[in-house]
Design a protein around this motif. Structure first.
Motif, PDB file in Angstrom:
ATOM      1  N   LYS A 126     -48.066   3.253 -75.419  1.00  0.00           N
ATOM      2  CA  LYS A 126     -46.445   3.158 -75.547  1.00  0.00           C
ATOM      3  C   LYS A 126     -45.998   1.712 -74.841  1.00  0.00           C
ATOM      4  O   LYS A 126     -46.253   1.444 -73.606  1.00  0.00           O
ATOM      5  N   VAL A 127     -45.741   1.369 -76.372  1.00  0.00           N
ATOM      6  CA  VAL A 127     -44.900   0.163 -75.513  1.00  0.00           C
ATOM      7  C   VAL A 127     -43.155   0.573 -75.257  1.00  0.00           C
ATOM      8  O   VAL A 127     -42.653   1.314 -76.339  1.00  0.00           O
ATOM      9  N   GLN A 128     -42.575   0.238 -73.584  1.00  0.00           N
ATOM     10  CA  GLN A 128     -41.279   0.470 -74.036  1.00  0.00           C
ATOM     11  C   GLN A 128     -40.610   0.091 -74.068  1.00  0.00           C
ATOM     12  O   GLN A 128     -40.285  -1.328 -74.570  1.00  0.00           O
TER      13      GLN A 128
END
Length: 156
Positions: A126-128
């Motif tokens: 997951k890319v914040q």
């Protein structure tokens, strides 16, 4: 009177020609599927001595070898002999996203199971997403101080 099917006789002949000792190692039937963060490979190797099963990883090449030896009976008259002895070989090219250091294998009831984990870098992550106002606030502060308007790393 014996019932001889031409198709069955052709199958027997093909088996004798293509599965005989002169052909070399035979392929073993296998299944391969992904389950979460790992691949699972199962291969049928009935009648194989577990000590003869060998699983090697060389770079990105996974090699499975096994040997089946059948007891010989020199002074018998065979009625039928469909089980053959010999070598089994299967090679798979592994992708770059495999953790080759953590591959494991077990052999139980004639089935070889190989667990092939996916490497951490190949797993989805997951890319914040940060709030754009943080960057804008840094730029506004720089402009208010008389500096040029620029985008800066808020972590710096």
């Amino acid at each position: 009177m014996a019932n001889h099917s031409p198709i069955r006789e052709m199958e027997r002949l093909a088996d004798a020609l293509f599965d005989g000792p002169s052909r070399g190692p035979r392929r073993m039937p296998m299944d391969l599927y992904r389950d979460g963060d790992r691949y699972l490979l199962t291969a049928d190797l009935p009648g194989i001595d577990p000590g003869s099963v060998d699983v090697d990883v060389d770079g990105q090449l996974l090699t499975i070898r096994a040997e089946r030896t059948l007891p010989g009976a020199d002074n018998v008259k065979w009625i039928t002999r469909e089980r053959t002895s010999g070598s089994f070989l299967r090679q798979l090219s592994l992708g770059q996203g495999i953790d080759t250091e953590r591959i494991s294998a077990s052999y139980d009831n004639g089935v070889l199971s190989v667990t092939i984990p996916v490497s951490e870098r190949a797993k989805p992550r997951k890319v914040q997403v940060t709030n754009g106002s943080v960057i804008e606030a840094v730029s506004d502060t720089a402009q208010a101080e008389g500096g040029q308007r620029s985008i800066e790393d808020p972590q710096a």
